[in-house]
Design a protein around this motif. Structure first.
Motif, PDB file in Angstrom:
ATOM      1  N   ALA A  31       6.489  -2.602  -3.450  1.00 36.46           N
ATOM      2  CA  ALA A  31       5.101  -3.049  -3.454  1.00 36.46           C
ATOM      3  C   ALA A  31       4.549  -3.033  -4.875  1.00 36.46           C
ATOM      4  O   ALA A  31       4.945  -2.224  -5.713  1.00 36.46           O
ATOM      5  CB  ALA A  31       4.272  -2.140  -2.554  1.00 36.46           C
ATOM      6  N   ALA A  32       3.634  -3.961  -5.151  1.00 36.30           N
ATOM      7  CA  ALA A  32       2.981  -4.001  -6.455  1.00 36.30           C
ATOM      8  C   ALA A  32       2.066  -2.798  -6.605  1.00 36.30           C
ATOM      9  O   ALA A  32       1.630  -2.184  -5.623  1.00 36.30           O
ATOM     10  CB  ALA A  32       2.191  -5.294  -6.586  1.00 36.30           C
ATOM     11  N   THR A  33       1.747  -2.458  -7.834  1.00 36.37           N
ATOM     12  CA  THR A  33       0.920  -1.303  -8.122  1.00 36.37           C
ATOM     13  C   THR A  33      -0.507  -1.716  -8.481  1.00 36.37           C
ATOM     14  O   THR A  33      -0.799  -2.901  -8.684  1.00 36.37           O
ATOM     15  CB  THR A  33       1.499  -0.498  -9.290  1.00 36.37           C
ATOM     16  OG1 THR A  33       1.435  -1.314 -10.481  1.00 36.37           O
ATOM     17  CG2 THR A  33       2.952  -0.109  -9.028  1.00 36.37           C
ATOM     18  N   VAL A  51     -11.427 -14.783 -11.324  1.00 36.64           N
ATOM     19  CA  VAL A  51     -10.675 -13.629 -10.843  1.00 36.64           C
ATOM     20  C   VAL A  51     -10.893 -13.541  -9.336  1.00 36.64           C
ATOM     21  O   VAL A  51     -11.913 -13.030  -8.870  1.00 36.64           O
ATOM     22  CB  VAL A  51     -11.123 -12.331 -11.547  1.00 36.64           C
ATOM     23  CG1 VAL A  51     -10.367 -11.131 -10.981  1.00 36.64           C
ATOM     24  CG2 VAL A  51     -10.887 -12.440 -13.048  1.00 36.64           C
ATOM     25  N   ASP A  52      -9.937 -14.060  -8.600  1.00 42.12           N
ATOM     26  CA  ASP A  52     -10.022 -14.142  -7.150  1.00 42.12           C
ATOM     27  C   ASP A  52      -9.227 -12.990  -6.535  1.00 42.12           C
ATOM     28  O   ASP A  52      -7.993 -12.969  -6.609  1.00 42.12           O
ATOM     29  CB  ASP A  52      -9.464 -15.487  -6.685  1.00 42.12           C
ATOM     30  CG  ASP A  52      -9.493 -15.640  -5.184  1.00 42.12           C
ATOM     31  OD1 ASP A  52     -10.292 -14.948  -4.529  1.00 42.12           O
ATOM     32  OD2 ASP A  52      -8.706 -16.458  -4.657  1.00 42.12           O
ATOM     33  N   VAL A  53      -9.927 -12.043  -5.950  1.00 42.91           N
ATOM     34  CA  VAL A  53      -9.270 -10.852  -5.411  1.00 42.91           C
ATOM     35  C   VAL A  53      -8.272 -11.217  -4.324  1.00 42.91           C
ATOM     36  O   VAL A  53      -7.145 -10.710  -4.300  1.00 42.91           O
ATOM     37  CB  VAL A  53     -10.319  -9.861  -4.856  1.00 42.91           C
ATOM     38  CG1 VAL A  53      -9.633  -8.630  -4.270  1.00 42.91           C
ATOM     39  CG2 VAL A  53     -11.292  -9.449  -5.949  1.00 42.91           C
ATOM     40  N   GLY A  61       1.569  -9.750  -2.979  1.00 41.44           N
ATOM     41  CA  GLY A  61       2.039  -9.258  -1.688  1.00 41.44           C
ATOM     42  C   GLY A  61       1.291  -8.023  -1.217  1.00 41.44           C
ATOM     43  O   GLY A  61       1.843  -7.173  -0.518  1.00 41.44           O
ATOM     44  N   LEU A  62       0.027  -7.920  -1.598  1.00 43.35           N
ATOM     45  CA  LEU A  62      -0.800  -6.777  -1.226  1.00 43.35           C
ATOM     46  C   LEU A  62      -1.800  -7.179  -0.145  1.00 43.35           C
ATOM     47  O   LEU A  62      -2.246  -8.326  -0.102  1.00 43.35           O
ATOM     48  CB  LEU A  62      -1.561  -6.251  -2.439  1.00 43.35           C
ATOM     49  CG  LEU A  62      -0.731  -5.693  -3.583  1.00 43.35           C
ATOM     50  CD1 LEU A  62      -1.606  -5.496  -4.815  1.00 43.35           C
ATOM     51  CD2 LEU A  62      -0.072  -4.377  -3.177  1.00 43.35           C
ATOM     52  N   THR A  66      -5.724  -2.803   0.864  1.00 44.50           N
ATOM     53  CA  THR A  66      -5.208  -2.050  -0.273  1.00 44.50           C
ATOM     54  C   THR A  66      -6.067  -2.291  -1.506  1.00 44.50           C
ATOM     55  O   THR A  66      -6.423  -1.349  -2.234  1.00 44.50           O
ATOM     56  CB  THR A  66      -3.751  -2.451  -0.577  1.00 44.50           C
ATOM     57  OG1 THR A  66      -2.937  -2.139   0.553  1.00 44.50           O
ATOM     58  CG2 THR A  66      -3.228  -1.707  -1.794  1.00 44.50           C
ATOM     59  N   MET A  67      -6.394  -3.549  -1.758  1.00 46.90           N
ATOM     60  CA  MET A  67      -7.242  -3.878  -2.907  1.00 46.90           C
ATOM     61  C   MET A  67      -8.608  -3.207  -2.782  1.00 46.90           C
ATOM     62  O   MET A  67      -9.154  -2.698  -3.770  1.00 46.90           O
ATOM     63  CB  MET A  67      -7.406  -5.392  -3.022  1.00 46.90           C
ATOM     64  CG  MET A  67      -6.126  -6.143  -3.378  1.00 46.90           C
ATOM     65  SD  MET A  67      -5.583  -5.848  -5.077  1.00 46.90           S
ATOM     66  CE  MET A  67      -6.785  -6.823  -5.993  1.00 46.90           C
TER      67      MET A  67
END
Length: 212
Positions: A31-33, A51-53, A61-62, A66-67
């Motif tokens: 998973a990305a950090t 900047v599109d969350v 792949g989050l 999580t964000m």
């Protein structure tokens, strides 16, 4: 052996399992950090893109949850991105400037302000999301302003500790004044977004720092 291929076993399944064994990890990528998300968002900002969350989460792949757990709102996410970029640039600029004392601090802040005013990503943000951008950049309850004040204060205190600068007011108050001045001179509440009045800003900062 547990993963020895049995007669009649599915070749694709066997290949996937063996890929996991060979790499020491399961078939799906790690998973990305949180740092990956900040880095990708910084790239978007510097390219003058929105900047599109959701888009960043999808690319990494989050999940959106999580964000949200990492950053909360989009404004907080933007604040983290801008604060990290600003801290890095301010430190880099100071390292590149020779000398010490108030003159070196003035040259550092002036170079930073001019670079900030010329940043295409910042211009795009202020033009496209003006109210949000001003909140992110200038709110004392946000992320950017407190971290910028702290970063400026660290530079001032380094000179004070070295015996090369004796400010007329407390370093914390001086740092706050310098950051607030920069906000007033650089960010415009008109539609163009950035006033970029760096010449007069340098003059006023020189007075604050006691540079003749």
């Amino acid at each position: 052996m547990l993963l020895r291929r049995r007669r009649g076993a599915c070749p694709l399944l066997y290949a996937l399992l063996m890929t996991g064994v060979a790499t020491g990890r399961p078939g799906r990528p790690a998973a990305a950090t949180r740092e990956d998300a900040l880095t990708l968002a910084a790239d978007r900002f510097l390219a003058a893109e929105r900047v599109d969350v959701r888009g960043i989460a999808l690319e990494l792949g989050l999940g959106r949850a999580t964000m949200h757990r990492w950053f909360g709102t989009r404004e907080s996410f933007l604040g983290e991105v801008l604060a990290a970029l600003a801290e890095e640039r301010l430190a880099h600029i100071r390292d590149a400037i020779a000398g010490s004392g108030p003159r070196a601090l003035l040259d550092c802040f002036d170079s930073f302000n001019r670079e900030l005013a010329a940043t295409n990503g910042l211009r795009a943000l202020l033009a496209n999301e003006q109210e949000r951008a001003l909140r992110v950049l200038t709110s004392s309850g946000g992320v950017v302003q407190p971290r910028m004040v702290a970063a400026v204060e660290r530079l001032i205190c380094a000179e004070v500790d070295a015996g090369t600068f004796a400010p007329a007011i407390a370093p914390a108050s001086l740092a706050y004044a310098i950051v607030r001045l920069a906000e007033s001179f650089l960010y415009n509440d008109a539609i163009i977004g950035i006033r970029g009045d760096t010449e007069r800003l340098r003059e006023v900062e020189a007075v604050l720092l006691g540079v003749g």
